[in-house]
Design an enzyme around this catalytic site. Structure first.
Site, PDB file in Angstrom:
ATOM      1  CG  HIS A 105      -1.988   5.066  -3.279  1.00 26.77           C
ATOM      2  ND1 HIS A 105      -2.727   5.848  -4.136  1.00 26.77           N
ATOM      3  CD2 HIS A 105      -2.872   4.537  -2.406  1.00 26.77           C
ATOM      4  CE1 HIS A 105      -3.988   5.803  -3.790  1.00 26.77           C
ATOM      5  NE2 HIS A 105      -4.113   5.004  -2.745  1.00 26.77           N
ATOM      6  CG  ASP A 114      -1.554   5.523 -10.858  1.00 26.75           C
ATOM      7  OD1 ASP A 114      -2.758   5.827 -10.777  1.00 26.75           O
ATOM      8  OD2 ASP A 114      -0.775   5.606  -9.904  1.00 26.75           O
ATOM      9  CG  ASP A 148      -1.443   2.108  -7.843  1.00 24.89           C
ATOM     10  OD1 ASP A 148      -1.322   0.995  -7.267  1.00 24.89           O
ATOM     11  OD2 ASP A 148      -1.692   3.161  -7.232  1.00 24.89           O
TER      12      ASP A 148
END
Length: 184
Positions: free
Chosen positions: A160, A12, A165
């Site tokens: 986030h 991510d 994530d």
């Protein structure tokens, strides 16, 4: 001769905007999809001053703070590449796994090529949203993380924070694969 192992890496990224080159990669989080405690994270110094305020609002990251504490992009990509190298052996294939992989992979591909000269993932990117759509027959609209979580009931959630994530995505990936194996 045995087939090369496929090493699934959940990745991510958090960015300053929608496209690499014009906007900066700000943080990377990654983990082994089947060993999520084996993770990597790094914050990256911006390559320019351009940002989309909405992108920074979502991440909570500050361009000014990252200029101070982030690693230079070449050092960040080298650190990520070195971590990836601890996971594979010669002839293994690293497979990039992402939730909306086209977005995250585009930043990884750009940064690896720009700062390292090559991308250790090559052109292998597996999109969790597309996998879920194919596995369930859902519509594209139903591949939002909230809809998938409603169906699969993961223990983790998205925050986030790139590493958190990546671990959440890895759990979703494993749950989809388990459901496919159970139904197949």
């Amino acid at each position: 001769m045995t087939s090369p192992r496929e090493i699934f890496i959940s990745v991510d990224v958090e960015t300053a905007g929608p496209i690499p080159g014009e906007y900066s990669l700000l943080s990377i989080g990654a983990c082994s999809a089947f060993d999520p405690d084996n993770g990597f994270t790094v914050e990256v110094k911006p390559i320019n001053d351009k940002f989309d305020p909405k992108a920074l609002e979502v991440t909570g990251l500050s361009m000014d703070e990252l200029r101070q504490r982030g690693l230079d992009p070449d050092a960040a990509m080298k650190a990520f590449s070195d971590w990836l190298a601890t996971l594979d052996r010669p002839n293994d294939m690293l497979v990039f796994v992402g939730f909306n992989a086209p977005f995250d992979w585009s930043f990884m591909n750009y940064y690896f090529h720009r700062f390292m000269g090559k991308n250790p993932f090559g052109f292998t990117a597996l999109d969790i949203k597309a996998l879920y759509m194919g596995a369930t027959g859902s519509s594209w609209r139903d591949t939002r993380s909230s809809k998938i979580a409603e169906h699969l009931k993961p223990k983790l959630s998205g925050t986030h924070d790139a590493l958190q994530d990546a671990r959440y995505q890895a759990e979703i990936f494993r749950l989809i694969r388990q459901n496919l194996i159970a139904s197949g």
